[in-house]
Design a protein around this motif. Structure first.
Motif, mmCIF file in Angstrom:
data_model
loop_
_atom_site.group_PDB
_atom_site.id
_atom_site.type_symbol
_atom_site.label_atom_id
_atom_site.label_comp_id
_atom_site.label_asym_id
_atom_site.label_seq_id
_atom_site.Cartn_x
_atom_site.Cartn_y
_atom_site.Cartn_z
ATOM 1 N N THR A 138 -105.904 1.991 -79.125
ATOM 2 C CA THR A 138 -106.019 3.120 -78.318
ATOM 3 C C THR A 138 -106.984 4.213 -79.122
ATOM 4 O OG1 THR A 138 -104.994 4.811 -77.145
ATOM 5 C CG2 THR A 138 -104.066 4.213 -79.396
ATOM 6 N N GLY A 139 -107.230 5.176 -78.917
ATOM 7 C CA GLY A 139 -108.245 6.010 -79.753
ATOM 8 C C GLY A 139 -108.343 7.194 -79.089
ATOM 9 N N MET A 140 -109.185 8.142 -79.712
ATOM 10 C CA MET A 140 -109.703 9.228 -79.452
ATOM 11 C C MET A 140 -111.361 9.207 -79.804
ATOM 12 S SD MET A 140 -106.702 11.654 -80.632
ATOM 13 C CE MET A 140 -107.354 12.909 -79.732
ATOM 14 N N GLY A 145 -120.280 16.775 -73.297
ATOM 15 C CA GLY A 145 -119.456 16.994 -72.057
ATOM 16 C C GLY A 145 -120.202 15.926 -71.318
ATOM 17 N N GLU A 146 -121.309 15.808 -71.136
ATOM 18 C CA GLU A 146 -121.952 14.742 -70.358
ATOM 19 C C GLU A 146 -121.771 13.409 -70.467
ATOM 20 O OE1 GLU A 146 -126.172 13.779 -70.467
ATOM 21 O OE2 GLU A 146 -126.536 15.029 -71.890
ATOM 22 N N ASN A 147 -121.210 13.223 -71.714
ATOM 23 C CA ASN A 147 -120.831 11.821 -72.185
ATOM 24 C C ASN A 147 -119.331 11.268 -72.076
ATOM 25 O OD1 ASN A 147 -123.487 11.146 -72.701
ATOM 26 N ND2 ASN A 147 -123.274 11.871 -74.891
ATOM 27 N N LEU A 148 -118.277 12.359 -71.545
ATOM 28 C CA LEU A 148 -117.014 12.168 -71.342
ATOM 29 C C LEU A 148 -116.892 10.959 -70.399
ATOM 30 C CD1 LEU A 148 -115.777 15.691 -71.406
ATOM 31 C CD2 LEU A 148 -115.470 14.061 -73.294
ATOM 32 N N ARG A 149 -117.827 10.777 -69.489
ATOM 33 C CA ARG A 149 -117.471 9.841 -68.495
ATOM 34 C C ARG A 149 -117.738 8.081 -68.972
ATOM 35 N NH1 ARG A 149 -122.499 7.401 -67.222
ATOM 36 N NH2 ARG A 149 -123.985 8.930 -68.110
ATOM 37 N N LEU A 150 -118.244 8.175 -70.326
ATOM 38 C CA LEU A 150 -118.848 6.848 -70.764
ATOM 39 C C LEU A 150 -117.734 5.494 -71.166
ATOM 40 C CD1 LEU A 150 -122.004 7.994 -72.610
ATOM 41 C CD2 LEU A 150 -121.845 6.346 -70.613
ATOM 42 N N LEU A 154 -117.875 1.676 -70.339
ATOM 43 C CA LEU A 154 -118.021 0.637 -71.450
ATOM 44 C C LEU A 154 -116.829 -0.427 -71.738
ATOM 45 C CD1 LEU A 154 -119.836 2.730 -74.110
ATOM 46 C CD2 LEU A 154 -120.910 1.076 -72.901
ATOM 47 N N ASP A 155 -115.855 -0.102 -70.567
ATOM 48 C CA ASP A 155 -114.577 -0.685 -70.748
ATOM 49 C C ASP A 155 -113.567 -0.231 -71.820
ATOM 50 O OD1 ASP A 155 -112.690 -2.428 -69.286
ATOM 51 O OD2 ASP A 155 -113.581 -4.257 -70.041
ATOM 52 N N LEU A 156 -113.787 0.739 -72.501
ATOM 53 C CA LEU A 156 -113.198 1.405 -73.754
ATOM 54 C C LEU A 156 -111.829 2.136 -72.992
ATOM 55 C CD1 LEU A 156 -115.499 2.833 -76.297
ATOM 56 C CD2 LEU A 156 -113.700 0.861 -76.641
ATOM 57 N N SER A 157 -110.698 1.953 -73.535
ATOM 58 C CA SER A 157 -109.674 2.412 -73.000
ATOM 59 C C SER A 157 -109.120 3.502 -74.138
ATOM 60 C CB SER A 157 -108.200 1.826 -72.856
ATOM 61 O OG SER A 157 -108.690 0.837 -71.700
ATOM 62 N N VAL A 158 -109.872 4.657 -74.355
ATOM 63 C CA VAL A 158 -109.613 5.632 -75.248
ATOM 64 C C VAL A 158 -109.393 7.231 -74.844
ATOM 65 C CG1 VAL A 158 -110.440 4.498 -77.269
ATOM 66 C CG2 VAL A 158 -112.165 5.725 -75.807
ATOM 67 N N LYS A 159 -108.892 7.969 -75.264
ATOM 68 C CA LYS A 159 -108.891 9.544 -74.934
ATOM 69 C C LYS A 159 -110.237 10.141 -75.217
ATOM 70 C CE LYS A 159 -105.950 13.747 -75.544
ATOM 71 N NZ LYS A 159 -105.938 14.065 -74.236
ATOM 72 N N THR A 160 -110.821 10.829 -74.329
ATOM 73 C CA THR A 160 -111.999 11.564 -74.606
ATOM 74 C C THR A 160 -111.841 13.050 -74.834
ATOM 75 O OG1 THR A 160 -112.444 11.833 -72.414
ATOM 76 C CG2 THR A 160 -113.607 9.937 -73.199
ATOM 77 N N ILE A 161 -112.352 13.555 -75.797
ATOM 78 C CA ILE A 161 -112.212 14.844 -76.275
ATOM 79 C C ILE A 161 -113.404 15.588 -76.346
ATOM 80 C CG2 ILE A 161 -109.755 15.010 -77.223
ATOM 81 C CD1 ILE A 161 -111.077 14.182 -79.979
ATOM 82 N N VAL A 162 -113.760 16.732 -76.261
ATOM 83 C CA VAL A 162 -115.019 17.483 -76.079
ATOM 84 C C VAL A 162 -115.322 17.837 -77.897
ATOM 85 C CG1 VAL A 162 -116.340 19.541 -75.726
ATOM 86 C CG2 VAL A 162 -114.473 18.577 -74.013
ATOM 87 N N LYS A 163 -116.454 17.241 -78.152
ATOM 88 C CA LYS A 163 -116.957 17.529 -79.673
ATOM 89 C C LYS A 163 -116.566 18.719 -79.942
ATOM 90 C CE LYS A 163 -120.521 14.698 -80.240
ATOM 91 N NZ LYS A 163 -121.941 14.578 -80.216
ATOM 92 N N LYS A 164 -115.945 18.982 -81.259
ATOM 93 C CA LYS A 164 -115.838 20.345 -82.086
ATOM 94 C C LYS A 164 -114.476 21.000 -81.725
ATOM 95 C CE LYS A 164 -120.589 21.085 -83.666
ATOM 96 N NZ LYS A 164 -121.660 21.922 -83.424
#
Ligand SMILES: Cc1cc2nc3c(=O)[nH]c(=O)nc-3n(C[C@H](O)[C@H](O)[C@H](O)COP(=O)(O)OP(=O)(O)OC[C@H]3O[C@@H](n4cnc5c(N)ncnc54)[C@H](O)[C@@H]3O)c2cc1C
Length: 230
Positions: A138-140, A145-150, A154-164
């Protein structure tokens, strides 16, 4: 030097490019990769102008087909970023052979990723290997913002967080969040912290405050605010 140290360079050509977002580009290089050690985590490098080299981590490598993908983050502030934006299908260039840390710990059953756009390539390569080995991850990943969908693309199961935002919290707050959200991982996982040096520092401190052993924390800074060419 490129002539004297010919064995350190692999002649490559760009056989495909694909924009994953306005600032992210996947480039496929073709070359003879049969004699190089493409261990997961090793980085290649390119000369990005007359005098500067920059490091990049393959996102996938197929030695038999002679193909290697790199995901470039084009942040727009340096020669490496410009170099990657300018890469076009048909370009010929030299790749410095892969070298560096062998970050990946194949014997661990749980893996945790923390990083940013610059680490997406390596994380997607690790994730494929982890799945093949029937292990879990897993991961973070902190992103613009515009890359949160990526990551899912890329078939990556991770939590996305807004930079900073996330790493703007104290190490204590982050540590408590990690303890509540990923208890099993804190006990057993190996943590790979890549990308922004400042974020790595605060995330590592949070893990140490939660008694994660330093031998289970693998770090590699890929860039640091105001620093040139890590
Ligand atoms: C081992 C290793 C592996 C790497 N793998 C990859 C990879 O697979 N993909 C990838 O995209 N990058 C990767 N990087 C990072 C890549 O080498 C950097 O993006 C590069 O060093 C920046 O080069 P530059 O010439 O564009 O900027 P520099 O000339 O190095 O820096 C100019 C300015 O840009 C700022 N800057 C640099 N990077 C960033 C960033 N990411 N975000 C915001 N500002 C930045 C710096 O703070 C500095 O102020 C890796 C780095 C290392 C050390």
């Amino acid at each position: 030097m490129e002539t004297v140290l010919a064995s350190k360079y692999i002649p490559v050509s760009v056989c495909a490019t694909e924009y994953l977002g306005s600032a992210l580009k996947r480039v496929t290089f073709r070359g003879d990769f049969s004699k190089a050690d493409f261990s997961i985590g090793h980085a290649v490098a390119f000369r990005v102008n007359e005098c500067d080299f920059r490091n990049y981590t393959p996102a996938s490598v197929c030695e038999e087909k002679g193909l290697c993908d790199v995901i470039f983050y084009m942040h727009g502030k340096g020669p490496g970023s410009k170099f990657s934006r300018d890469l076009r299908q048909g370009d010929s260039l030299k790749m410095i052979i892969p070298r560096g840390k062998k970050l990946f710990q194949p014997s661990k059953t749980l893996h945790f990723f923390f990083g940013d756009e610059t680490a997406l390539g390596l994380f997607s390569r690790m994730a494929r290997r982890i799945k093949e080995q029937h292990q879990a991850y897993t991961g973070m990943v902190e992103l613009d913002g515009e890359n949160l969908r990526l990551p899912p693309e890329l078939d990556l199961s991770v939590k996305t967080i807004v930079k900073k935002e996330f790493c703007g919290n104290s190490a204590e707050t982050i540590g408590v969040y990690l303890r509540e959200t990923y208890p099993a991982y804190l006990e057993k996982a190996v943590f790979y912290l890549l990308g922004n040096a400042a974020s790595i520092q605060v995330f590592r401190k949070a893990l140490r405050l939660q008694n994660v052993s330093s031998k289970n924390i693998k770090t590699q800074a890929y860039w640091a605010e105001g620093k040139i060419g890590l």
